[in-house]
Design an enzyme around this catalytic site. Sequence first.
Site, mmCIF file in Angstrom:
data_model
loop_
_atom_site.group_PDB
_atom_site.id
_atom_site.type_symbol
_atom_site.label_atom_id
_atom_site.label_comp_id
_atom_site.label_asym_id
_atom_site.label_seq_id
_atom_site.Cartn_x
_atom_site.Cartn_y
_atom_site.Cartn_z
ATOM 1 N N GLU A 387 35.372 40.194 38.211
ATOM 2 C CA GLU A 387 35.945 40.843 37.011
ATOM 3 C C GLU A 387 37.292 40.200 36.666
ATOM 4 O OE1 GLU A 387 35.346 45.030 36.621
ATOM 5 O OE2 GLU A 387 33.653 44.970 38.021
HETATM 6 C C1 LIG Z 1 29.476 39.698 44.756
HETATM 7 C C2 LIG Z 1 29.694 39.295 43.331
HETATM 8 C C3 LIG Z 1 29.336 40.155 42.313
HETATM 9 C C4 LIG Z 1 29.503 39.776 40.977
HETATM 10 N N1 LIG Z 1 29.055 40.618 39.993
HETATM 11 C C5 LIG Z 1 29.043 40.175 38.715
HETATM 12 C C6 LIG Z 1 28.396 40.936 37.699
HETATM 13 O O1 LIG Z 1 27.858 42.019 37.939
HETATM 14 N N2 LIG Z 1 28.356 40.442 36.449
HETATM 15 C C7 LIG Z 1 28.934 39.235 36.128
HETATM 16 O O2 LIG Z 1 28.875 38.837 34.967
HETATM 17 N N3 LIG Z 1 29.570 38.491 37.072
HETATM 18 C C8 LIG Z 1 29.626 38.924 38.353
HETATM 19 N N4 LIG Z 1 30.218 38.169 39.329
HETATM 20 C C9 LIG Z 1 30.848 36.904 38.965
HETATM 21 C C10 LIG Z 1 32.359 36.968 38.985
HETATM 22 O O3 LIG Z 1 32.837 37.827 37.981
HETATM 23 C C11 LIG Z 1 32.894 35.538 38.845
HETATM 24 O O4 LIG Z 1 32.569 34.905 40.068
HETATM 25 C C12 LIG Z 1 34.376 35.485 38.586
HETATM 26 O O5 LIG Z 1 34.658 35.850 37.264
HETATM 27 C C13 LIG Z 1 34.965 34.081 38.838
HETATM 28 O O6 LIG Z 1 34.204 33.089 38.242
HETATM 29 P P1 LIG Z 1 33.762 31.813 39.114
HETATM 30 O O7 LIG Z 1 33.146 32.289 40.372
HETATM 31 O O8 LIG Z 1 32.959 30.922 38.257
HETATM 32 O O9 LIG Z 1 35.128 31.117 39.491
HETATM 33 P P2 LIG Z 1 35.822 29.915 38.710
HETATM 34 O O10 LIG Z 1 35.987 30.234 37.286
HETATM 35 O O11 LIG Z 1 35.147 28.647 39.076
HETATM 36 O O12 LIG Z 1 37.268 29.949 39.395
HETATM 37 C C14 LIG Z 1 37.453 29.649 40.789
HETATM 38 C C15 LIG Z 1 38.939 29.690 41.089
HETATM 39 O O13 LIG Z 1 39.588 28.638 40.363
HETATM 40 C C16 LIG Z 1 40.869 29.045 39.951
HETATM 41 N N5 LIG Z 1 40.944 28.986 38.481
HETATM 42 C C17 LIG Z 1 39.955 29.099 37.573
HETATM 43 N N6 LIG Z 1 40.431 28.973 36.326
HETATM 44 C C18 LIG Z 1 41.741 28.774 36.428
HETATM 45 C C19 LIG Z 1 42.786 28.589 35.483
HETATM 46 N N7 LIG Z 1 42.580 28.609 34.168
HETATM 47 N N8 LIG Z 1 44.037 28.441 35.951
HETATM 48 C C20 LIG Z 1 44.302 28.451 37.275
HETATM 49 N N9 LIG Z 1 43.360 28.638 38.210
HETATM 50 C C21 LIG Z 1 42.090 28.788 37.798
HETATM 51 C C22 LIG Z 1 41.084 30.469 40.498
HETATM 52 O O14 LIG Z 1 41.703 30.388 41.756
HETATM 53 C C23 LIG Z 1 39.667 30.962 40.674
HETATM 54 O O15 LIG Z 1 39.580 31.960 41.674
HETATM 55 C C24 LIG Z 1 30.088 38.532 40.663
HETATM 56 C C25 LIG Z 1 30.464 37.666 41.694
HETATM 57 C C26 LIG Z 1 30.264 38.032 43.017
HETATM 58 C C27 LIG Z 1 30.620 37.059 44.113
#
Ligand SMILES: Cc1cc2nc3c(=O)[nH]c(=O)nc-3n(C[C@H](O)[C@H](O)[C@H](O)COP(=O)(O)OP(=O)(O)OC[C@H]3O[C@@H](n4cnc5c(N)ncnc54)[C@H](O)[C@@H]3O)c2cc1C
Length: 550
Positions: A387
């Site tokens: 989130e």
């Molecule tokens: C158990 C679980 C349940 C989930 N449930 C849902 C759900 O019900 N519905 C849904 O839609 N999603 C869900 N998600 C997805 C979750 O919301 C996303 O994983 C989250 O928003 C982060 O996206 P990402 O994993 O692609 O990380 P990325 O966007 O790849 O980011 C990884 C890291 O990179 C860094 N980063 C990224 N962008 C920037 C920036 N602009 N500036 C600086 N640092 C940055 C941060 O440290 C970040 O933590 C779930 C995930 C998990 C693991």
Amino acid sequence: MREPSAEPWSAALREPAVTGQRLVRAASTPEEEVTLELLRASIEKLAPRIDSSSIDRQGKIPDAVVEAARQAGLFALTIDEAHGGLGLSLKATTDVIERMARVDRSVAVMLGLHSGLGTRGLIRYGSAEQKARWLPRLAAGEDIASFAATEAGAGSDLMAVETCGVKVPGGLRVNGRKCYVTNGGFAGLYTILARTPDSGGPRAQSLLCIPRSSPGVQIGPEEDKLGIRGSSTITLDLEDVFVPDDAVLGEPGHGSDHCNHVLAWGRSLMSAGCLGIARAALTLSLGHVTTRRQFGRTLSAFPLVQAQCADMAAQIYAMESLVRLATDAESDPQRLELLSILAKVLCSEGAFLVADRSIQLHGALGFLESTGAPRLLRDCRITRIFEGANDVLLVRTGAALLASGKTDLPAALAPRIAPSLRDAAAACDALLQERQITIDAIRKGHGLSVMRKQAVLWALGQAEVCTGAAVASLLRGGADTDATNLALAEHAACMFTQQAGEQLAAAREPRNETRMQRAQALSDLLYAPYAPRTPSQNPRSRTRSQESPA
Ligand SMILES: Cc1cc2nc3c(=O)[nH]c(=O)nc-3n(C[C@H](O)[C@H](O)[C@H](O)COP(=O)(O)OP(=O)(O)OC[C@H]3O[C@@H](n4cnc5c(N)ncnc54)[C@H](O)[C@@H]3O)c2cc1C
């Protein structure tokens, strides 16, 4: 389900006065208080029958627990009475989710997701006909709700969503793949975020309701996770799924705006879950340090242990105060959006901190699964990521603060705060002034280029979270007379006022820029071996005939 037994959560459920819980009113009306009391009693009755350790090991919530939650009305929380729900306010719902999280975080995630992200879009933006079609079954828990926005290439950046709905007669044909879908394995209704170029150009997005039974919906296997292992997390494939026009939620093309509102609810409920975990960890810690003896006395007699327990309790007090401040803004969506982000960051970081300290105070015992302490840490780790990853939310908060030059937090607290908190309130007032001076100075000194300086934005975001924690603690404590609560409010306000001041100083600090330049130069060196190569440089992209025989 299992037979009732004595577990650590049973103490946490008894609301020790030391965490100040008892004096926070979660209900908005006397009628709501009655409903809430019944729900609290149901959770207390259900708690001994939930075997958290087994849920964690099996990676599944037993059907009997889901059925018991259904019977207790725990899927009906936020759905209005006309559609078979309980019509609770957001604030009252956080109370329920927090209590369930003290018992088991996977069950709390299932219920919180259903009540927040899963159904909020339908409740807020659904037409009368859409609500009549889906809400009664959702309220009864016959269908469980899910929300799917994230994709492999669209996590923090939801504008990059590729799942696309193309206009066809009577509706949209949707293709795409969503990942990490909570509740996805057993959900009956998915709210998904998709690109809908026919409703406002290539970047236009819409929220769509897709029943599980729709042809073309495929559910992937359950993910094996670090924590909240009983919650369901799957990949959802959508292949030529027909979505009729009357299954689009709200205004077509306004999906990302709608998503922000839905996320504000989701983050508030998730913050409440963090609160539940932190409270359970503090309860475990207090029980341990007051009985474990070393060097001839209980651990609780050592000043450093006392300081850690006080900090943990004050952290929880601030977390709860900020959740209440955010949820009080339910009728003001913009304010709720902002405050729910502050609460989400504070509560997710705070729960992790408290759970980690709890392990430390337990010593070797804290490393053993049998104490329940490791599970609390594992279960709350994800909240710093989902989130909205905290770093991304902090940068966004800092940028919003600089763009508007002001904040939604109240100013000048001292005059309206109880006498015993006046010094803490005066320090916080000084902080609020310093904050304004810092914002003005940064705006003047950097101009628009500051929006590219992530370290400055991040520090400002952190300062805002800590300021929110201090202000919320003072506002809550200021209306209190209980000695423990006043001590908690004072400790929390002083702790977070100091932290906010340090972050403001970091945001102003020119050396910060030198540090970032140094980090960039170093990361260029670190990244070099991983940089994509041209086809001739990259061994993996060679054709078969180019491959080395070895
Ligand atoms: C158990 C679980 C349940 C989930 N449930 C849902 C759900 O019900 N519905 C849904 O839609 N999603 C869900 N998600 C997805 C979750 O919301 C996303 O994983 C989250 O928003 C982060 O996206 P990402 O994993 O692609 O990380 P990325 O966007 O790849 O980011 C990884 C890291 O990179 C860094 N980063 C990224 N962008 C920037 C920036 N602009 N500036 C600086 N640092 C940055 C941060 O440290 C970040 O933590 C779930 C995930 C998990 C693991």
